[in-house]
Design a protein around this motif. Structure first.
Motif, short mmCIF file in Angstrom:
data_model
loop_
_atom_site.label_atom_id
_atom_site.label_comp_id
_atom_site.label_asym_id
_atom_site.label_seq_id
_atom_site.Cartn_x
_atom_site.Cartn_y
_atom_site.Cartn_z
N PHE A 169 0.79 -1.23 0.00
CA PHE A 169 0.00 0.00 0.00
C PHE A 169 0.82 1.28 0.00
O PHE A 169 0.27 2.35 -0.22
N SER B 227 -1.31 1.53 -5.60
CA SER B 227 -2.44 1.20 -4.73
C SER B 227 -3.50 2.29 -4.75
O SER B 227 -4.64 2.04 -4.38
N GLU B 228 -3.13 3.50 -5.15
CA GLU B 228 -4.02 4.66 -5.16
C GLU B 228 -4.49 5.03 -3.76
O GLU B 228 -5.49 5.72 -3.60
N LYS C 275 -11.58 -1.81 -2.77
CA LYS C 275 -10.33 -1.19 -3.24
C LYS C 275 -9.12 -1.88 -2.60
O LYS C 275 -8.17 -2.26 -3.27
N ASP D 119 -9.01 -5.78 -3.67
CA ASP D 119 -8.62 -5.94 -5.08
C ASP D 119 -7.11 -5.76 -5.22
O ASP D 119 -6.44 -6.53 -5.92
N HIS D 120 -6.58 -4.77 -4.53
CA HIS D 120 -5.14 -4.52 -4.61
C HIS D 120 -4.34 -5.64 -3.93
O HIS D 120 -3.31 -6.08 -4.45
N ARG E 193 -4.16 -8.72 -6.13
CA ARG E 193 -3.25 -8.58 -7.27
C ARG E 193 -1.78 -8.66 -6.87
O ARG E 193 -0.93 -8.89 -7.72
N ASN E 194 -1.50 -8.46 -5.57
CA ASN E 194 -0.10 -8.31 -5.16
C ASN E 194 0.42 -9.28 -4.12
O ASN E 194 1.61 -9.25 -3.82
#
Length: 92
Positions: free
Chosen positions: A12, A17-18, A54, A57-58, A61-62
């Motif tokens: 993060f 990660s936004e 959010k 999802d991140h 993916r990681n």
């Protein structure tokens, strides 16, 4: 080897990660389970479900599935929400 707590924080703090300027309050047990808070004003004006989507999802993916299974909970709050709840202690 990095702990799961460190891996989450690394995921993060990456700009992809936004989530801007995250603050972490994450605990890791001796059995390597983690739980805690991700605090960021990036969550402002977002419903809790959108915040969680959010974040997860991140994470998905990681991080590998083995790591994901050891995350008990990650609560998402803004800095104002964190101050309200920590100023007088978390409600019972």
């Amino acid at each position: 080897m990095a702990s799961l707590k460190q891996k989450i924080e690394n995921v993060f703090t990456n700009t992809a990660s936004e989530i801007v300027d995250p603050i972490f309050d994450i605990e890791e047990s001796t059995s390597h389970k983690v739980a805690g808070f991700i605090i960021s004003n990036s969550f402002m004006n977002m419903d809790q479900i959108d915040r969680q989507n959010k974040v997860w999802d991140h994470l998905e993916r990681n991080l590998p599935q083995d790591d994901l299974r050891n995350i008990v909970s990650l609560l998402t709050v803004t800095q104002d929400e964190a101050e309200i709840n920590t100023g007088g202690g978390w409600p019972d």
